[in-house]
Write a protein that holds these residues in place. Structure first.
Motif, PDB file in Angstrom:
ATOM      1  N   ALA A 173     -84.725   4.440 -24.021  1.00 35.10           N
ATOM      2  CA  ALA A 173     -85.744   4.579 -25.058  1.00 35.10           C
ATOM      3  C   ALA A 173     -85.875   3.337 -25.928  1.00 35.10           C
ATOM      4  O   ALA A 173     -86.746   3.284 -26.810  1.00 35.10           O
ATOM      5  CB  ALA A 173     -85.411   5.791 -25.940  1.00 35.10           C
ATOM      6  N   ALA A 174     -85.047   2.321 -25.707  1.00 40.14           N
ATOM      7  CA  ALA A 174     -85.026   1.143 -26.572  1.00 40.14           C
ATOM      8  C   ALA A 174     -86.241   0.252 -26.333  1.00 40.14           C
ATOM      9  O   ALA A 174     -86.882   0.280 -25.273  1.00 40.14           O
ATOM     10  CB  ALA A 174     -83.746   0.350 -26.335  1.00 40.14           C
ATOM     11  N   ASP A 175     -86.572  -0.557 -27.354  1.00 36.50           N
ATOM     12  CA  ASP A 175     -87.621  -1.577 -27.197  1.00 36.50           C
ATOM     13  C   ASP A 175     -87.086  -2.695 -26.318  1.00 36.50           C
ATOM     14  O   ASP A 175     -85.967  -3.186 -26.523  1.00 36.50           O
ATOM     15  CB  ASP A 175     -88.016  -2.137 -28.556  1.00 36.50           C
ATOM     16  N   LEU A 176     -87.880  -3.115 -25.360  1.00 33.93           N
ATOM     17  CA  LEU A 176     -87.480  -4.166 -24.436  1.00 33.93           C
ATOM     18  C   LEU A 176     -88.536  -5.251 -24.403  1.00 33.93           C
ATOM     19  O   LEU A 176     -89.721  -4.978 -24.650  1.00 33.93           O
ATOM     20  CB  LEU A 176     -87.301  -3.587 -23.021  1.00 33.93           C
ATOM     21  N   PRO A 177     -88.134  -6.486 -24.097  1.00 31.91           N
ATOM     22  CA  PRO A 177     -89.143  -7.540 -23.946  1.00 31.91           C
ATOM     23  C   PRO A 177     -90.083  -7.233 -22.786  1.00 31.91           C
ATOM     24  O   PRO A 177     -89.717  -6.516 -21.853  1.00 31.91           O
ATOM     25  CB  PRO A 177     -88.308  -8.800 -23.686  1.00 31.91           C
ATOM     26  N   ALA A 178     -91.290  -7.768 -22.851  1.00 29.08           N
ATOM     27  CA  ALA A 178     -92.294  -7.485 -21.827  1.00 29.08           C
ATOM     28  C   ALA A 178     -91.813  -7.917 -20.450  1.00 29.08           C
ATOM     29  O   ALA A 178     -91.241  -9.003 -20.277  1.00 29.08           O
ATOM     30  CB  ALA A 178     -93.590  -8.204 -22.171  1.00 29.08           C
ATOM     31  N   LEU A 179     -92.021  -7.048 -19.479  1.00 30.44           N
ATOM     32  CA  LEU A 179     -91.615  -7.312 -18.098  1.00 30.44           C
ATOM     33  C   LEU A 179     -92.772  -7.953 -17.348  1.00 30.44           C
ATOM     34  O   LEU A 179     -93.876  -7.409 -17.299  1.00 30.44           O
ATOM     35  CB  LEU A 179     -91.226  -5.994 -17.419  1.00 30.44           C
ATOM     36  N   ASP A 180     -92.535  -9.101 -16.785  1.00 26.24           N
ATOM     37  CA  ASP A 180     -93.576  -9.804 -16.047  1.00 26.24           C
ATOM     38  C   ASP A 180     -93.882  -9.069 -14.742  1.00 26.24           C
ATOM     39  O   ASP A 180     -92.965  -8.690 -14.001  1.00 26.24           O
ATOM     40  CB  ASP A 180     -93.113 -11.234 -15.741  1.00 26.24           C
ATOM     41  N   PRO A 181     -95.155  -8.845 -14.418  1.00 20.75           N
ATOM     42  CA  PRO A 181     -95.499  -8.115 -13.187  1.00 20.75           C
ATOM     43  C   PRO A 181     -95.169  -8.874 -11.910  1.00 20.75           C
ATOM     44  O   PRO A 181     -95.348  -8.325 -10.813  1.00 20.75           O
ATOM     45  CB  PRO A 181     -97.008  -7.895 -13.321  1.00 20.75           C
ATOM     46  N   ALA A 182     -94.656 -10.084 -12.044  1.00 18.46           N
ATOM     47  CA  ALA A 182     -94.286 -10.837 -10.840  1.00 18.46           C
ATOM     48  C   ALA A 182     -93.231 -10.105 -10.017  1.00 18.46           C
ATOM     49  O   ALA A 182     -93.099 -10.346  -8.814  1.00 18.46           O
ATOM     50  CB  ALA A 182     -93.772 -12.221 -11.226  1.00 18.46           C
ATOM     51  N   TRP A 183     -92.508  -9.172 -10.643  1.00 21.71           N
ATOM     52  CA  TRP A 183     -91.470  -8.472  -9.902  1.00 21.71           C
ATOM     53  C   TRP A 183     -92.037  -7.674  -8.739  1.00 21.71           C
ATOM     54  O   TRP A 183     -91.366  -7.480  -7.723  1.00 21.71           O
ATOM     55  CB  TRP A 183     -90.664  -7.564 -10.824  1.00 21.71           C
ATOM     56  N   ARG A 184     -93.287  -7.200  -8.900  1.00 20.88           N
ATOM     57  CA  ARG A 184     -93.894  -6.395  -7.848  1.00 20.88           C
ATOM     58  C   ARG A 184     -94.100  -7.186  -6.556  1.00 20.88           C
ATOM     59  O   ARG A 184     -94.089  -6.614  -5.458  1.00 20.88           O
ATOM     60  CB  ARG A 184     -95.238  -5.846  -8.308  1.00 20.88           C
ATOM     61  N   GLN A 185     -94.304  -8.475  -6.704  1.00 20.89           N
ATOM     62  CA  GLN A 185     -94.506  -9.308  -5.520  1.00 20.89           C
ATOM     63  C   GLN A 185     -93.207  -9.572  -4.772  1.00 20.89           C
ATOM     64  O   GLN A 185     -93.215  -9.883  -3.581  1.00 20.89           O
ATOM     65  CB  GLN A 185     -95.147 -10.649  -5.934  1.00 20.89           C
ATOM     66  N   ALA A 186     -92.079  -9.427  -5.486  1.00 20.12           N
ATOM     67  CA  ALA A 186     -90.777  -9.724  -4.876  1.00 20.12           C
ATOM     68  C   ALA A 186     -90.136  -8.493  -4.246  1.00 20.12           C
ATOM     69  O   ALA A 186     -89.384  -8.616  -3.278  1.00 20.12           O
ATOM     70  CB  ALA A 186     -89.842 -10.306  -5.933  1.00 20.12           C
ATOM     71  N   ILE A 187     -90.431  -7.312  -4.787  1.00 22.59           N
ATOM     72  CA  ILE A 187     -89.722  -6.104  -4.380  1.00 22.59           C
ATOM     73  C   ILE A 187     -90.710  -5.079  -3.853  1.00 22.59           C
ATOM     74  O   ILE A 187     -91.711  -4.758  -4.512  1.00 22.59           O
ATOM     75  CB  ILE A 187     -88.953  -5.499  -5.574  1.00 22.59           C
ATOM     76  N   ASN A 188     -90.418  -4.554  -2.700  1.00 23.33           N
ATOM     77  CA  ASN A 188     -91.238  -3.515  -2.089  1.00 23.33           C
ATOM     78  C   ASN A 188     -90.446  -2.213  -2.100  1.00 23.33           C
ATOM     79  O   ASN A 188     -89.649  -1.945  -1.204  1.00 23.33           O
ATOM     80  CB  ASN A 188     -91.619  -3.906  -0.657  1.00 23.33           C
ATOM     81  N   LEU A 189     -90.639  -1.411  -3.136  1.00 19.27           N
ATOM     82  CA  LEU A 189     -89.876  -0.180  -3.287  1.00 19.27           C
ATOM     83  C   LEU A 189     -90.419   0.917  -2.377  1.00 19.27           C
ATOM     84  O   LEU A 189     -91.627   0.997  -2.136  1.00 19.27           O
ATOM     85  CB  LEU A 189     -89.941   0.302  -4.744  1.00 19.27           C
ATOM     86  N   PRO A 190     -89.550   1.797  -1.889  1.00 18.35           N
ATOM     87  CA  PRO A 190     -90.021   2.912  -1.057  1.00 18.35           C
ATOM     88  C   PRO A 190     -90.780   3.933  -1.890  1.00 18.35           C
ATOM     89  O   PRO A 190     -90.700   3.944  -3.131  1.00 18.35           O
ATOM     90  CB  PRO A 190     -88.723   3.496  -0.499  1.00 18.35           C
ATOM     91  N   ALA A 191     -91.500   4.831  -1.213  1.00 16.78           N
ATOM     92  CA  ALA A 191     -92.278   5.852  -1.922  1.00 16.78           C
ATOM     93  C   ALA A 191     -91.380   6.889  -2.577  1.00 16.78           C
ATOM     94  O   ALA A 191     -91.730   7.463  -3.612  1.00 16.78           O
ATOM     95  CB  ALA A 191     -93.246   6.526  -0.950  1.00 16.78           C
ATOM     96  N   GLY A 192     -90.227   7.155  -2.010  1.00 17.26           N
ATOM     97  CA  GLY A 192     -89.328   8.150  -2.568  1.00 17.26           C
ATOM     98  C   GLY A 192     -87.914   7.957  -2.068  1.00 17.26           C
ATOM     99  O   GLY A 192     -87.664   7.149  -1.169  1.00 17.26           O
ATOM    100  N   LEU A 193     -86.979   8.682  -2.667  1.00 14.49           N
ATOM    101  CA  LEU A 193     -85.576   8.624  -2.286  1.00 14.49           C
ATOM    102  C   LEU A 193     -85.036  10.042  -2.140  1.00 14.49           C
ATOM    103  O   LEU A 193     -85.635  11.002  -2.632  1.00 14.49           O
ATOM    104  CB  LEU A 193     -84.758   7.866  -3.333  1.00 14.49           C
ATOM    105  N   ALA A 194     -83.913  10.168  -1.476  1.00 13.40           N
ATOM    106  CA  ALA A 194     -83.273  11.465  -1.291  1.00 13.40           C
ATOM    107  C   ALA A 194     -81.768  11.299  -1.402  1.00 13.40           C
ATOM    108  O   ALA A 194     -81.238  10.183  -1.361  1.00 13.40           O
ATOM    109  CB  ALA A 194     -83.642  12.047   0.076  1.00 13.40           C
ATOM    110  N   LEU A 195     -81.060  12.406  -1.549  1.00 10.22           N
ATOM    111  CA  LEU A 195     -79.604  12.379  -1.523  1.00 10.22           C
ATOM    112  C   LEU A 195     -79.124  11.885  -0.160  1.00 10.22           C
ATOM    113  O   LEU A 195     -79.860  11.956   0.829  1.00 10.22           O
ATOM    114  CB  LEU A 195     -79.043  13.773  -1.785  1.00 10.22           C
ATOM    115  N   PRO A 196     -77.902  11.371  -0.088  1.00 11.36           N
ATOM    116  CA  PRO A 196     -77.386  10.906   1.206  1.00 11.36           C
ATOM    117  C   PRO A 196     -77.509  11.980   2.276  1.00 11.36           C
ATOM    118  O   PRO A 196     -77.295  13.165   2.022  1.00 11.36           O
ATOM    119  CB  PRO A 196     -75.917  10.586   0.901  1.00 11.36           C
TER     120      PRO A 196
END
Length: 791
Positions: free
Chosen positions: A155-178
């Motif tokens: 919930a803390a205030d954080l410095p602005a996150l640059d959207p450049a991270w989206r170009q570096a990381i391709n996250l999956p649509a979802g995750l599940a337990l092992p």
């Protein structure tokens, strides 16, 4: 499509699961920058930014490392995302300015935790604990603690996150337990049991994922600094080739091939070895190896572990031993058995030296290069020999340096040597951890002991299911290996005890504290072959005394040894008579293992005399009185054979009944986990409350011989301490904190090069306080009172 959670877990996950498609991650990011900006993970002093480590490369590499570590327990996808998000907060202008010299404090761990929660709901919440804590350590989800709770971080205030991270990381649509993750419990009560244990299992999974992350982060950081500065001091020995398990088994087979079955006892040991190895084909899981003391458990368990690991694709063998004093002894046995490969294969790890705390201030301010200076093992070795304290406290830990090794426990064979020594006040949490390793982390656990504790469900609340015995025909084996008579000798005062020692030419007396041992020794010091053994003597000194004792016994010379219980822990000696002060029945059984060990004498000529002390100063401390009380009852009920499996089982049932369910989890760790939710896992509190040793022991180095003096002299100019610390381990004496402080105040001890090593290396300055007969000693009443309860 998200896999449906395992039965019994639905309500827990539903509490925090949300429709991840409705989250707008862009709402948490700053506006796009007008000019392209290069983002870095690590800088290097004196080098142009073109030599700094790109942030995207670090995140992807850590993701790959972490995913590969978690593959063994089916959590590769979770750990990969964990690594990719862990340093996401470095995609901010303030952090990049910090790399360029700004003094501004920057929280770079929370952004990844926030994104994980928003993107992946409940499963992201699990990741958030590890991401937010990968420098400072795991925090509680909510509530009080030394670390800021995760909820407050998110919930803390954080410095602005640059959207450049989206170009570096391709996250999956979802995750599940092992895949294959199983709740606790079997039979009709499974749903209830699963719900009660669910939060404990989630906390365990967080720690395992956290381990994958911090090890991956350390390794990639190390690789970067080694690349820009190839100096070998930045390279860990883990890169050296190590033997395979198949090679180690071949060496062990060659060693065992020289074993001579030339006596009844040795033939029984050979039968045990043969049968145990045949059992290696069983599927991984929970096992017991119940063999009388002196029945050959040590090498039989190693042979089983190698066979079992090779058969089922497990990665290493971990021996968990109750006492630091015999870690080195057992490691030496394994090295000898593994021949030329032993030195490279066997890793010892215990807490002989106090870990230095991190510098004061915000842990996130650590420079990346400091990660390389952590004198920390990650157990990446074929054979690991460690202590129960190191093993179990790590399984409940919250600090990165303690948790780093955990993922290497998964997919291993763990031998719990002398399993009955697990502390009663933490027994139920320890059993829960054992069960979880076998249930969900592809770990085979072997409870190895002559006195098997009664830990099976349903008799033991929250106990183990499906434990398979490896030893052949247990009851018959115990009858065949019976080599002594055990009887109670009544009350013995100091004079009567001294008389017993004088009447016998070869006798071992085991007492419950070091002051009593010294008093008995001084009463017979004038007799031929009088020797003394306690942990007030450094391990090197104790080894020298034991060598003398074994030679005197072999030559038939007088040998009168008084010792504390340390001699019961795997020390191979063979006396015709053993005197044992009242203690638990498991301790009495261990004492009996030092009597007629090789079966060369008749049972009638081999006696273990249990006695009650007359002097209240020598009585068992309150913590041990219930053990002695249960043993007295069983000795009355099973006079004919108090060391039979039935007697031992009755002893533990009685002991656990006397203690009660609450005392077997005295700090309410399982209750604390059970009452939490996924957003409020008490990660830091669990670590704080789980302490196997209540009183802190402080190591003092004794310059016992020239090797010790040479190692101490080298500290002044050494660049690293790990190698020297290992050389000095045999020269340590552990003292209670109060005694340590009193000696320091008196000027009897001092820290070597404190400006360099802090208090890691404290040496005995007054060598006249170390006696060649009984080790470190003092006459100050303060020390006497402290020493009473220490063995």
């Amino acid at each position: 499509m998200r896999r449906r959670p395992t039965a019994g877990w639905e309500e827990t996950l539903a509490d925090v699961c949300h429709d991840e498609d409705r989250h707008d991650l862009g709402a948490f990011e700053g506006a796009a920058v007008t000019e392209p900006m290069r983002f870095f993970a690590h800088s290097a002093a004196g080098l142009d930014p073109s030599h700094w480590q790109p942030l995207d490369a670090h995140l992807l590499a850590v993701g790959q490392w972490a995913g590969s570590f978690a593959r063994v327990f089916g959590a590769e996808a979770l750990a990969t995302v964990l690594g990719q998000l862990h340093d996401l907060g470095k995609y901010t202008e303030p952090f990049q300015a910090r790399l360029r010299g700004s003094a501004q404090r920057v929280d770079h761990s929370t952004w990844g935790a926030r994104i994980a929660c928003q993107k992946f709901g409940a499963h992201g919440q699990l990741l958030a604990y590890a991401i937010a804590g990968h420098h400072a350590g795991l925090a509680n989800g909510q509530g009080e603690g030394q670390r800021t709770p995760l909820a407050d971080r998110l919930a803390a205030d954080l410095p602005a996150l640059d959207p450049a991270w989206r170009q570096a990381i391709n996250l999956p649509a979802g995750l599940a337990l092992p895949k294959g993750f199983r709740p606790y419990g079997e039979g009709p009560a499974q749903a209830r049991q699963a719900k009660e244990r669910a939060q404990f299992q989630f906390a365990f999974l967080v720690r395992m994922l956290f381990s994958c992350l911090v090890d991956a982060d350390f390794l990639d950081t190390e690789a970067y600094y080694a690349h820009i500065d190839p100096d070998e001091r930045h390279r860990r020995h883990r890169h050296a080739p190590v033997p395979t398990l198949e090679q180690l088994r071949a060496q062990l087979d060659a060693h065992l091939g020289g074993f001579q079955a030339d006596s009844d006892v040795n033939r029984l040991r050979a039968d045990v070895l043969r049968h145990v190895r045949q059992e290696a084909a069983h599927a991984p899981g929970l096992f017991s190896l119940t063999v009388p003391t002196g029945g050959g458990k040590t090498l039989a368990s190693l042979a089983f572990a190698l066979d079992h690991a090779i058969r089922h694709g497990l990665r290493r063998v971990i021996f968990v031993i109750p006492f630091t004093s015999i870690v080195e002894q057992n490691a030496a046995v394994f090295r000898r058995a593994l021949g030329a490969l032993g030195e490279a294969a066997v890793l010892e790890h215990h807490s002989a030296f106090v870990e230095q705390p991190p510098p004061a201030g915000d842990p996130d301010q650590y420079q990346s290069v400091q990660k390389l200076r952590l004198a920390m093992e990650n157990w990446d070795a074929p054979i690991v020999v460690t202590t129960a304290v190191q093993f179990f406290e790590s399984l409940f830990a919250a600090r990165p340096s303690q948790c780093r090794k955990l993922h290497n426990i998964a997919g291993s064979v763990v031998i719990l040597d002398e399993a009955q020594t697990l502390p009663l006040t933490l027994l139920r949490p320890c059993v829960a951890a054992i069960d979880e390793l076998a249930r969900n982390y592809r770990t085979s656990i072997v409870l190895c002991t002559a006195t098997q504790p009664a830990l099976n469900a349903p008799d033991f609340v929250g106990g183990l299911h499906g434990v398979r015995e490896l030893a052949p025909e247990r009851d018959a084996l115990f009858r065949k290996l019976a080599r002594v008579r055990v009887r109670h000798a009544g009350v013995l005062d100091d004079d009567a005890l001294a008389a017993h020692m004088r009447e016998r030419g070869q006798v071992l007396c085991i007492v419950n504290n070091r002051r009593h041992a010294r008093a008995v020794y001084q009463a017979m010091a004038d007799l031929p072959g009088a020797r003394h053994l306690t942990t007030l003597m450094c391990a090197k000194h104790r080894s020298a005394v034991l060598a003398e004792v074994r030679q005197m016994l072999k030559d038939g010379e007088p040998c009168r040894l008084v010792s504390t219980s340390l001699i019961e822990a795997g020390v191979d000696v063979d006396f015709p008579t053993v005197l044992r002060a009242e203690a638990g029945l498991d301790s009495i059984a261990q004492a009996a293992g030092r009597c007629n060990r090789e079966g060369r004498r008749g049972v009638e000529a081999s006696e273990v005399l249990v006695f009650e002390v007359a002097n209240e100063d020598w009585a068992p401390p309150p913590a041990l009185e219930k053990f002695a009380q249960a043993a007295r009852e069983v000795l009355r009920q099973h006079r004919d054979d108090p060391l039979s499996p039935a007697a031992i089982e009755r002893y533990f049932q009685l002991l656990y009944w006397q203690k009660g369910e609450q005392e077997l989890d005295a700090h309410d760790l399982l209750g604390l986990a059970r009452s939490s939710q996924l957003q409020s896992l008490p990660m830091e509190t669990l670590a704080t409350r789980f302490r196997m040793i209540d009183s802190v022991q402080m190591p003092v180095i004794v310059a016992y011989d020239d090797d010790a003096r040479q190692a101490l002299a080298s500290l002044e100019h050494a660049e690293g301490s790990v190698g020297i610390a290992r050389k000095l381990q045999p020269y340590l004496v552990q003292l209670p904190r109060q005694g340590f402080d009193a000696l320091r105040k008196a000027g009897a001890i001092r820290a070597l090069a404190p400006e360099k090593w802090g208090e890691q290396f404290v040496v005995l300055e007054h060598e006249d306080l170390y006696d060649s007969r009984f080790g470190l000693h003092w006459e100050n009443p303060t020390f006497i009172n402290l020493d009473r309860l220490v063995q």
